[in-house]
Design an enzyme around this catalytic site. Structure first.
Site, PDB file in Angstrom:
ATOM      1  N   LYS A  22       0.875  -1.306  -0.357  1.00 14.82           N
ATOM      2  CA  LYS A  22      -0.374  -0.079  -0.281  1.00 14.82           C
ATOM      3  C   LYS A  22       0.919   1.479   0.042  1.00 14.82           C
ATOM      4  CE  LYS A  22      -2.000   2.103   4.379  1.00 14.82           C
ATOM      5  NZ  LYS A  22      -1.575   3.302   4.118  1.00 14.82           N
ATOM      6  N   ARG A  92      -5.127  10.296   5.295  1.00 18.55           N
ATOM      7  CA  ARG A  92      -4.059  11.003   4.903  1.00 18.55           C
ATOM      8  C   ARG A  92      -2.572  10.715   4.144  1.00 18.55           C
ATOM      9  NH1 ARG A  92       0.327  12.979   7.150  1.00 18.55           N
ATOM     10  NH2 ARG A  92       0.609  14.812   7.585  1.00 18.55           N
ATOM     11  N   ARG A 121       0.335  14.637  13.351  1.00 19.65           N
ATOM     12  CA  ARG A 121       0.405  14.401  12.022  1.00 19.65           C
ATOM     13  C   ARG A 121       0.622  15.699  11.605  1.00 19.65           C
ATOM     14  NH1 ARG A 121      -1.045   8.549   9.587  1.00 19.65           N
ATOM     15  NH2 ARG A 121       1.086   8.988   8.682  1.00 19.65           N
ATOM     16  N   ASP A 307       4.799   0.935  11.912  1.00 18.83           N
ATOM     17  CA  ASP A 307       3.792   0.377  11.618  1.00 18.83           C
ATOM     18  C   ASP A 307       3.408  -1.634  11.908  1.00 18.83           C
ATOM     19  OD1 ASP A 307       2.561   2.066  10.128  1.00 18.83           O
ATOM     20  OD2 ASP A 307       2.881   2.022   8.227  1.00 18.83           O
ATOM     21  N   ARG A 399      -8.477  -0.750   4.927  1.00 15.57           N
ATOM     22  CA  ARG A 399      -7.426   0.340   3.604  1.00 15.57           C
ATOM     23  C   ARG A 399      -6.138  -0.287   3.697  1.00 15.57           C
ATOM     24  NH1 ARG A 399      -6.301   4.439   7.859  1.00 15.57           N
ATOM     25  NH2 ARG A 399      -4.566   5.217   6.325  1.00 15.57           N
TER      26      ARG A 399
HETATM   27  C1  UD1 Z   1       4.790   6.526   6.302  1.00 14.13           C
HETATM   28  C2  UD1 Z   1       3.284   6.008   6.202  1.00 14.13           C
HETATM   29  C3  UD1 Z   1       2.934   5.721   7.542  1.00 14.13           C
HETATM   30  C4  UD1 Z   1       3.943   5.001   8.777  1.00 14.13           C
HETATM   31  C5  UD1 Z   1       5.088   6.498   8.281  1.00 14.13           C
HETATM   32  C6  UD1 Z   1       6.108   6.122   9.322  1.00 14.13           C
HETATM   33  C7  UD1 Z   1       2.180   6.237   3.625  1.00 14.13           C
HETATM   34  C8  UD1 Z   1       1.048   6.391   3.337  1.00 14.13           C
HETATM   35  N1  UD1 Z   1       2.234   6.505   5.583  1.00 14.13           N
HETATM   36  O1  UD1 Z   1       3.032   7.917   6.680  1.00 14.13           O
HETATM   37  O2  UD1 Z   1       2.604   4.578   7.258  1.00 14.13           O
HETATM   38  O3  UD1 Z   1       3.117   5.119   9.492  1.00 14.13           O
HETATM   39  O4  UD1 Z   1       4.974   6.337   7.586  1.00 14.13           O
HETATM   40  O5  UD1 Z   1       7.059   4.819   8.795  1.00 14.13           O
HETATM   41  O6  UD1 Z   1       4.048   5.706   3.011  1.00 14.13           O
HETATM   42  N2  UD1 Z   1       6.889  14.221  10.646  1.00 14.13           N
HETATM   43  C9  UD1 Z   1       6.883  15.518  10.835  1.00 14.13           C
HETATM   44  N3  UD1 Z   1       6.235  17.084  10.370  1.00 14.13           N
HETATM   45  C10 UD1 Z   1       5.731  16.234   8.828  1.00 14.13           C
HETATM   46  C11 UD1 Z   1       5.520  14.970   9.009  1.00 14.13           C
HETATM   47  C12 UD1 Z   1       6.413  13.774   9.417  1.00 14.13           C
HETATM   48  O7  UD1 Z   1       6.885  15.638  12.322  1.00 14.13           O
HETATM   49  O8  UD1 Z   1       6.010  17.326   8.141  1.00 14.13           O
HETATM   50  C13 UD1 Z   1       6.412  13.602  11.778  1.00 14.13           C
HETATM   51  C14 UD1 Z   1       5.645  12.362  11.713  1.00 14.13           C
HETATM   52  O9  UD1 Z   1       4.490  13.069  12.906  1.00 14.13           O
HETATM   53  C15 UD1 Z   1       5.570  11.520  12.685  1.00 14.13           C
HETATM   54  C16 UD1 Z   1       8.021  11.758  11.563  1.00 14.13           C
HETATM   55  O10 UD1 Z   1       7.995  12.527  11.064  1.00 14.13           O
HETATM   56  O11 UD1 Z   1       5.973  11.382  14.222  1.00 14.13           O
HETATM   57  C17 UD1 Z   1       7.110  10.212  10.503  1.00 14.13           C
HETATM   58  O12 UD1 Z   1       6.140  10.614   9.730  1.00 14.13           O
HETATM   59  P1  UD1 Z   1       5.754   9.951   8.435  1.00 14.13           P
HETATM   60  O13 UD1 Z   1       7.666   9.332   7.779  1.00 14.13           O
HETATM   61  O14 UD1 Z   1       6.320  11.463   7.558  1.00 14.13           O
HETATM   62  O15 UD1 Z   1       5.082   9.657   8.629  1.00 14.13           O
HETATM   63  P2  UD1 Z   1       3.886   9.581   7.304  1.00 14.13           P
HETATM   64  O16 UD1 Z   1       5.426   9.581   5.398  1.00 14.13           O
HETATM   65  O17 UD1 Z   1       2.967  10.010   6.631  1.00 14.13           O
END
Ligand code: UD1
Length: 422
Positions: A22, A92, A121, A307, A399
């Protein structure tokens, strides 16, 4: 709404085929809109999140066809660059469309993704990266509005308080692929899904170097073409079935796994005293009556994946001794704890740490699914709990897990999906 009814205590046997990932599929589907001409993706999982992404593309004017795991995307008719709230609020991950839209059309209007049960997030890293590429980003009435005359390569430090960000890396990598000049992303994510996206972009004609490390270099190109591409297997789905095998003390084969994507899980299973057999074709669980408690910290890849944290916690509820899980990626991702305790687990929370005292058995009862991976943890617990476990709100599972109840039934589990009376 639907619920699962699981009769616990059944041994599993046979083999299960892992579906396409996914988290690899979503950013690759999004990136396909940057190509001139049609893209054909194979091994695409038929999941709610994938369907939502397809709906957004159709809304924007793309033509799509999705049949038997093959998704064809013709982006030539795209005429609007908006992702509305109705779609973004249910997924998201749709944020990964922002980079491709800005790269190709230099404009995008995207509903701000809200918080969710696994924490706030934020998207500050995405915005920081876009701004560094010369894109103007404003917040207008709950929408992020991005515009640029041209996108120019830059050196971007993309680390945040919780380390690297997977989808921020995906977004900036896509935007930089069609930018003028060179971009360096320092503190990029190393996740296999980022490597898969980079390989896809390279096949389209992108020039990307260093993917899979914390430093990615991108030389911007003028155009990308539509291509044919295979989605990698889902390492989180694979990890969930591996844990199902050990928890039910069964010997099962999990086929189509890239084992190098799961070394952090194997390492922990070995530390728990379990034997695991793997090769390029399958992973086989070697059952054992007992396993030892563990200390686990979730981290970005190649660390233990957040995850799989909930599913691992389910497994540790039955370990010998006291386990400790520290959640370092999403510190509030513990919504499953209360429900696992309702099934007879003994877990206490201390901030971003969970202390799990191993118990001898779990007992079936009614529980509620709350997010995707938390729901998978409850299914695992239900497979071994004495008696019947009823899990409501299973739309969360749809999902991210393709044909979950069919795959488990073929392995011999007693699980059925029924409509909930309202
Ligand atoms: C992706 C995955 C999700 C997984 C996550 C972490 C997809 C569709 N989803 O989500 O399943 O759980 O990676 O492996 O691929 N953060 C910030 N600022 C930002 C962005 C993120 O502070 O602008 C923080 C988040 O709150 C979190 C950490 O960084 O604490 C990692 O998040 P991130 O890797 O961005 O998760 P996603 O890419 O949204």
């Amino acid at each position: 709404m639907e619920k699962f009814i699981i009769e616990g205590g059944k041994k599993l046997e046979g083999e299960v085929q892992i579906s396409g990932s996914k988290n690899a599929a979503l950013p690759i589907i999004a990136a396909s809109i940057m190509g001139e001409g049609k893209t054909i993706l194979h091994n695409v999982p038929n999941l709610k999140d994938v369907q939502t992404m397809i709906k957004i593309l159709n809304y924007m004017g793309a033509k799509t066809e999705f049949k038997n795991g093959v998704l064809e995307i013709d982006p030539s008719g795209i005429y609007q660059f908006t992702a509305p709230y109705e779609f973004v609020s249910t997924m998201r991950g749709s944020i990964c469309l922002l980079g491709p839209l800005l790269a190709k059309y230099k404009t995008a209007r995207f509903s701000m993704p809200g918080g969710c049960v696994i924490g706030p997030r934020p998207i500050d890293l995405h915005i920081k990266g876009f701004k560094k590429l010369g894109i103007n980003i404003e917040n207008e009435e709950g929408y992020i509005v991005g515009k640029a005359d041209k996108i120019k390569g830059n050196i971007i430090f993309l680390g945040g308080n919780f380390g690297s960000s997977v989808l921020a890396t995906a977004n900036i990598m896509c935007a930089a692929t069609l930018a003028e000049g060179e971009t360096i992303i320092e503190f990029s994510s190393c996740e296999p899904e980022i490597v898969a996206l980079a390989n896809f972009l390279k096949k389209m004609g992108g020039r990307i170097y260093g993917e899979g490390s914390h430093l990615i270099r991108i030389e911007g190109v003028k155009k990308l073409k539509g291509v044919e591409y295979n989605i990698i297997p889902d390492r989180i789905e694979a990890g969930t079935y591996i844990l199902a095998g050990y928890m039910t003390k069964s010997k099962i084969k999990i086929k189509g796994v890239i084992y190098q994507h799961l070394l952090s899980l194997f390492d922990k299973l070995e530390e728990a005293g379990l034997e695991i057999s793997y090769n390029d074709e399958y992973v086989e669980t070697i059952p054992k009556e007992r396993w030892k408690a563990l200390e686990i910290t979730t981290l970005p890849f190649p660390g233990f994946p957040t995850d799989l944290q909930a599913q691992m916690m389910s497994f540790l509820t039955l370990a010998d001794g006291i386990s400790l899980i520290t959640e370092k990626v999403f510190p509030e991702r513990f919504i499953h704890v209360g429900e696992l305790n309702r099934l007879g687990a003994d877990i206490t929370l201390d901030g971003s740490k969970a202390i799990i005292k191993g118990v001898n058995s779990l007992r079936g009862t009614k529980v509620m699914a709350s997010d995707l991976r938390a729901s998978a943890a409850l299914v695992l617990a239900g497979l071994v709990a004495e008696g019947t476990t009823e899990i409501s709100r299973i739309y969360h599972l749809d999902r991210g897990y393709e044909n979950l109840e069919n795959k488990l039934s073929i392995l011999g589990a007693k699980i059925k999906r029924v409509r909930e009376e309202s």
